[in-house]
Design a protein around this motif. Structure first.
Motif, PDB file in Angstrom:
ATOM      1  N   GLN A 100     -17.679  64.623  63.295  1.00 15.48           N
ATOM      2  CA  GLN A 100     -19.151  64.936  62.492  1.00 15.48           C
ATOM      3  C   GLN A 100     -18.659  65.457  61.136  1.00 15.48           C
ATOM      4  N   ILE A 101     -17.594  65.640  60.656  1.00 15.23           N
ATOM      5  CA  ILE A 101     -17.482  66.343  59.384  1.00 15.23           C
ATOM      6  C   ILE A 101     -16.466  65.665  58.585  1.00 15.23           C
ATOM      7  N   SER A 102     -16.224  64.047  58.846  1.00 18.28           N
ATOM      8  CA  SER A 102     -15.639  63.214  58.240  1.00 18.28           C
ATOM      9  C   SER A 102     -16.551  62.183  57.525  1.00 18.28           C
TER      10      SER A 102
ATOM     11  N   LYS B  34      -5.318  70.595  45.411  1.00 20.25           N
ATOM     12  CA  LYS B  34      -6.417  69.956  45.097  1.00 20.25           C
ATOM     13  C   LYS B  34      -6.879  68.548  45.146  1.00 20.25           C
ATOM     14  N   PRO B  35      -6.486  68.026  46.604  1.00 15.68           N
ATOM     15  CA  PRO B  35      -6.684  66.651  46.622  1.00 15.68           C
ATOM     16  C   PRO B  35      -7.863  66.145  46.611  1.00 15.68           C
TER      17      PRO B  35
ATOM     18  N   ALA C 280     -11.046  72.641  57.405  1.00  9.61           N
ATOM     19  CA  ALA C 280     -10.648  73.377  56.022  1.00  9.61           C
ATOM     20  C   ALA C 280     -11.286  72.533  54.875  1.00  9.61           C
ATOM     21  N   ALA C 281     -10.968  71.186  55.052  1.00  7.59           N
ATOM     22  CA  ALA C 281     -11.518  70.288  53.873  1.00  7.59           C
ATOM     23  C   ALA C 281     -13.038  70.291  53.501  1.00  7.59           C
ATOM     24  N   ALA C 282     -13.662  70.253  54.858  1.00  4.39           N
ATOM     25  CA  ALA C 282     -15.159  70.271  54.914  1.00  4.39           C
ATOM     26  C   ALA C 282     -15.598  71.300  54.124  1.00  4.39           C
ATOM     27  N   LYS C 283     -15.010  72.475  54.366  1.00  3.53           N
ATOM     28  CA  LYS C 283     -15.579  73.924  53.873  1.00  3.53           C
ATOM     29  C   LYS C 283     -15.373  73.805  52.413  1.00  3.53           C
ATOM     30  N   LEU C 284     -14.476  73.082  52.149  1.00  2.63           N
ATOM     31  CA  LEU C 284     -14.229  73.115  50.502  1.00  2.63           C
ATOM     32  C   LEU C 284     -14.983  71.716  49.832  1.00  2.63           C
TER      33      LEU C 284
ATOM     34  N   GLU D 194      -6.306  76.043  54.548  1.00  3.80           N
ATOM     35  CA  GLU D 194      -7.261  76.032  53.169  1.00  3.80           C
ATOM     36  C   GLU D 194      -6.540  76.601  51.804  1.00  3.80           C
ATOM     37  N   ARG D 195      -5.406  77.115  52.207  1.00  3.75           N
ATOM     38  CA  ARG D 195      -4.667  77.739  51.106  1.00  3.75           C
ATOM     39  C   ARG D 195      -3.919  76.676  50.589  1.00  3.75           C
ATOM     40  N   ALA D 196      -3.232  75.645  51.073  1.00 10.41           N
ATOM     41  CA  ALA D 196      -2.722  74.400  50.470  1.00 10.41           C
ATOM     42  C   ALA D 196      -3.742  73.612  49.930  1.00 10.41           C
ATOM     43  N   LEU D 197      -4.799  73.574  50.462  1.00 12.27           N
ATOM     44  CA  LEU D 197      -5.786  72.412  49.797  1.00 12.27           C
ATOM     45  C   LEU D 197      -6.167  73.215  48.407  1.00 12.27           C
ATOM     46  N   LEU D 198      -6.399  74.523  48.373  1.00 14.23           N
ATOM     47  CA  LEU D 198      -6.932  75.132  47.215  1.00 14.23           C
ATOM     48  C   LEU D 198      -5.706  74.920  46.202  1.00 14.23           C
TER      49      LEU D 198
END
Length: 360
Positions: free
Chosen positions: A140-142, A88-89, A107-111, A81-85
């Motif tokens: 389910q989350i893709s 910003k992909p 982590a991606a789905a939550k963001l 999550e920290r890396a995604l923030l």
């Protein structure tokens, strides 16, 4: 320019990413960032794959390994999550069914970052396997589900995906892309001197290694095959080696250290039979036209069983021995190209580009 963040962490994911990353590099309009969770941290199970397969060095390198499934997945979730923030992909790309897969997708789905799942739709229908839980939840989350076979597509349809917004594509298996691409570079393992026709074995699945009864039964079968049919070559996972020692089980086969992918391809090409509890090795044996005996109770690759290329025997020593006698030296054909013939990576990258264009 679409920014894709790829999450990998285990040996099969390195192999799959090698061909997909290559396809991304050859495609205009896509920029890839690679995050390695560190799930496989052994030199021969991680860094050597990047060197051999030409995968770009990870832009983000975590060091998360060891611990129980929940602990590992939770630690990964925090750091991914920290890396995604930070990065910003526009999309996250995940592979297979490991803890890295689920943590990355969640982590991606939550963001609210779209997720593409490579090797979607596979099912063993055994909820005791952590991999089954990971793959079901990730699907389910893709929003882009890249299936390797028609059966994988059918599994998703039965689960209601025909009525969901996620897009399902049968693109073929990127593992076959990799086997075709790298087979010409296959190399002999260091200090290996056995003649062709050995039995290649792998043993690492938790359902086998965490059960003293199953582990002892499999090892007993391998010992017999080694003495009575052909030498058994076993690249032994460090965790499996530790468990065998702790349980004081006698293992009398030809042990080698974990090998890189190019050495594994060489072993597959020169083996007379493959015995495994791996998912990927079942297919890799097929790519090299070798019969496979799978020491599990279920398999995701049911098409190999239906075609007669693979035989499921569980951990029963007698069944393993019978199957080894029957299948040793037998070759199998790939007449119907059930895994797509090596075109999967280009197809799935094309769909990622198309999805980004539609989104815009």
């Amino acid at each position: 320019m679409q920014k894709v963040l790829t999450i990998i962490g285990a040996r099969p994911q390195f192999i799959k990413a090698s061909v997909v990353s290559r396809a991304i590099q050859q495609t205009d309009g896509v920029e890839e960032t690679i995050l390695h969770t560190g799930q496989h941290f052994d030199q021969n199970m991680s860094e050597v794959f990047f060197d051999q397969l030409g995968i770009p060095k990870p832009d983000v390198q975590l060091d998360i390994h060891g611990g129980n499934h929940g602990e590992m997945t939770g630690r990964m979730l925090i750091e991914i999550e920290r890396a995604l923030l930070e990065n910003k992909p526009d999309r996250v790309l995940v592979y297979g069914d490991t803890n890295s897969t689920l943590a990355g997708a969640l982590a991606a789905a939550k963001l609210h970052i779209p997720v593409a799942h490579v090797e979607a739709g596979l099912r063993s229908f055994n909820m005791q396997m952590p991999e089954e839980i990971n793959r079901i939840l990730t699907d389910q989350i893709s929003d882009l589900l890249f299936c390797p076979t028609d059966i994988a597509v059918d599994n998703l349809i039965k689960e209601g995906f025909a009525h969901k917004s996620a897009k399902v594509f049968q693109v073929g298996d990127v593992m076959q892309d990799a086997a075709i691409l790298f087979s010409k570079k296959a190399t002999v393992p260091t200090n290996f001197s056995l003649p062709d026709g050995f039995v290649l074995a792998t043993l690492h699945r938790a359902e086998n290694t965490d059960s003293p009864t199953r582990l002892a039964s499999i090892v007993n079968a391998l010992n017999y095959i080694h003495s009575e049919i052909a030498p058994v070559v076993l690249p032994l996972h460090p965790r499996t080696r530790k468990l065998i020692a702790e349980q004081q089980i006698t293992l009398d086969v030809h042990l080698v250290e974990p090998v890189g992918y190019l050495e594994m391809l060489w072993l597959l090409d020169h083996a007379g039979l493959v015995l495994t509890d791996s998912g990927g090795v079942q297919k890799e044996a097929f790519f090299f036209h070798k019969a496979c005996v799978t020491m599990r109770d279920q398999t995701e690759w049911v098409e190999l069983v239906e075609s007669g290329a693979n035989e499921l025997v569980g951990a029963d020593a007698d069944m393993i021995l019978q199957a080894a006698h029957k299948n040793y030296g037998r070759t199998v054909a790939d007449d119907s190209q059930i895994y797509g013939g090596g075109l999967a990576a280009g197809k799935l990258v094309g769909q990622i580009i198309k999805a980004s264009t539609v989104a815009i």
